[in-house]
Design a protein around this motif. Structure first.
Motif, PDB file in Angstrom:
ATOM      1  N   MET A   1       2.464   7.406   5.478  1.00  0.00           N
ATOM      2  CA  MET A   1       3.005   6.552   4.433  1.00  0.00           C
ATOM      3  C   MET A   1       1.943   5.536   4.016  1.00  0.00           C
ATOM      4  SD  MET A   1       6.863   5.632   5.669  1.00  0.00           S
ATOM      5  CE  MET A   1       7.832   5.768   4.202  1.00  0.00           C
ATOM      6  N   THR A   2       1.990   5.197   2.753  1.00  0.00           N
ATOM      7  CA  THR A   2       1.072   4.180   2.267  1.00  0.00           C
ATOM      8  C   THR A   2       1.598   2.797   2.604  1.00  0.00           C
ATOM      9  OG1 THR A   2       2.127   3.917   0.120  1.00  0.00           O
ATOM     10  CG2 THR A   2       0.455   5.661   0.314  1.00  0.00           C
ATOM     11  N   LYS A   3       0.740   1.823   2.463  1.00  0.00           N
ATOM     12  CA  LYS A   3       1.136   0.438   2.735  1.00  0.00           C
ATOM     13  C   LYS A   3       2.280   0.019   1.812  1.00  0.00           C
ATOM     14  CE  LYS A   3      -0.544  -4.251   2.922  1.00  0.00           C
ATOM     15  NZ  LYS A   3      -1.619  -5.190   2.640  1.00  0.00           N
ATOM     16  N   ASP A   4       2.207   0.392   0.543  1.00  0.00           N
ATOM     17  CA  ASP A   4       3.262   0.038  -0.409  1.00  0.00           C
ATOM     18  C   ASP A   4       4.595   0.672  -0.030  1.00  0.00           C
ATOM     19  OD1 ASP A   4       1.573  -1.549  -1.922  1.00  0.00           O
ATOM     20  OD2 ASP A   4       1.136   0.040  -3.386  1.00  0.00           O
ATOM     21  N   GLU A   5       4.553   1.916   0.412  1.00  0.00           N
ATOM     22  CA  GLU A   5       5.777   2.601   0.827  1.00  0.00           C
ATOM     23  C   GLU A   5       6.387   1.932   2.060  1.00  0.00           C
ATOM     24  OE1 GLU A   5       5.031   7.210  -0.584  1.00  0.00           O
ATOM     25  OE2 GLU A   5       4.040   6.486   1.234  1.00  0.00           O
ATOM     26  N   LEU A   6       5.517   1.560   3.000  1.00  0.00           N
ATOM     27  CA  LEU A   6       6.002   0.877   4.203  1.00  0.00           C
ATOM     28  C   LEU A   6       6.608  -0.477   3.869  1.00  0.00           C
ATOM     29  CD1 LEU A   6       3.142   1.727   6.725  1.00  0.00           C
ATOM     30  CD2 LEU A   6       5.503   2.555   6.789  1.00  0.00           C
ATOM     31  N   GLU A   7       5.968  -1.214   2.969  1.00  0.00           N
ATOM     32  CA  GLU A   7       6.499  -2.520   2.574  1.00  0.00           C
ATOM     33  C   GLU A   7       7.843  -2.368   1.869  1.00  0.00           C
ATOM     34  OE1 GLU A   7       3.394  -4.414   0.332  1.00  0.00           O
ATOM     35  OE2 GLU A   7       2.278  -4.940   2.139  1.00  0.00           O
ATOM     36  N   LYS A   8       7.973  -1.337   1.032  1.00  0.00           N
ATOM     37  CA  LYS A   8       9.244  -1.091   0.338  1.00  0.00           C
ATOM     38  C   LYS A   8      10.343  -0.741   1.350  1.00  0.00           C
ATOM     39  CE  LYS A   8      11.496   1.713  -3.125  1.00  0.00           C
ATOM     40  NZ  LYS A   8      11.441   2.878  -4.000  1.00  0.00           N
ATOM     41  N   GLU A   9      10.009   0.140   2.298  1.00  0.00           N
ATOM     42  CA  GLU A   9      10.976   0.519   3.326  1.00  0.00           C
ATOM     43  C   GLU A   9      11.372  -0.692   4.170  1.00  0.00           C
ATOM     44  OE1 GLU A   9      11.586   3.807   6.882  1.00  0.00           O
ATOM     45  OE2 GLU A   9       9.569   3.428   6.130  1.00  0.00           O
ATOM     46  N   ASN A  10      10.400  -1.529   4.503  1.00  0.00           N
ATOM     47  CA  ASN A  10      10.662  -2.725   5.277  1.00  0.00           C
ATOM     48  C   ASN A  10      11.607  -3.658   4.526  1.00  0.00           C
ATOM     49  OD1 ASN A  10      10.399  -4.527   7.421  1.00  0.00           O
ATOM     50  ND2 ASN A  10       8.679  -5.574   6.466  1.00  0.00           N
TER      51      ASN A  10
END
Length: 73
Positions: A1-10
């Motif tokens: 996962m990209t950083k943006d995807e992880l931040e969105k999931e978080n």
């Protein structure tokens, strides 16, 4: 996962874990029951708290406002 995807999931997980969202899920599942007296008292306390923070923390004020709208449905 990209950083943006992880931040969105978080962010999505944080939203789900907010106390009011957890209580709603527990109540919908039948795990928690509130009497009308308890809900009335909770609304009174939240409205009082809302008055104290009106000009100090707009985000918290808005969260309380939204929560009160939802439980009054």
């Amino acid at each position: 996962m990209t950083k943006d995807e992880l931040e969105k999931e978080n962010a999505e997980l944080r939203e789900k874990l907010k106390p009011e969202n957890c209580l709603k899920l527990l109540a919908k599942g039948g795990y928690v029951k509130f009497t009308s007296e308890q809900l009335t008292k909770a609304k009174e306390l939240l409205k009082e708290a809302q008055g104290y923070i009106e000009n100090e923390d707009d985000e918290l004020y808005d969260e309380i406002e939204q929560f009160l709208k939802e439980i009054e449905k």
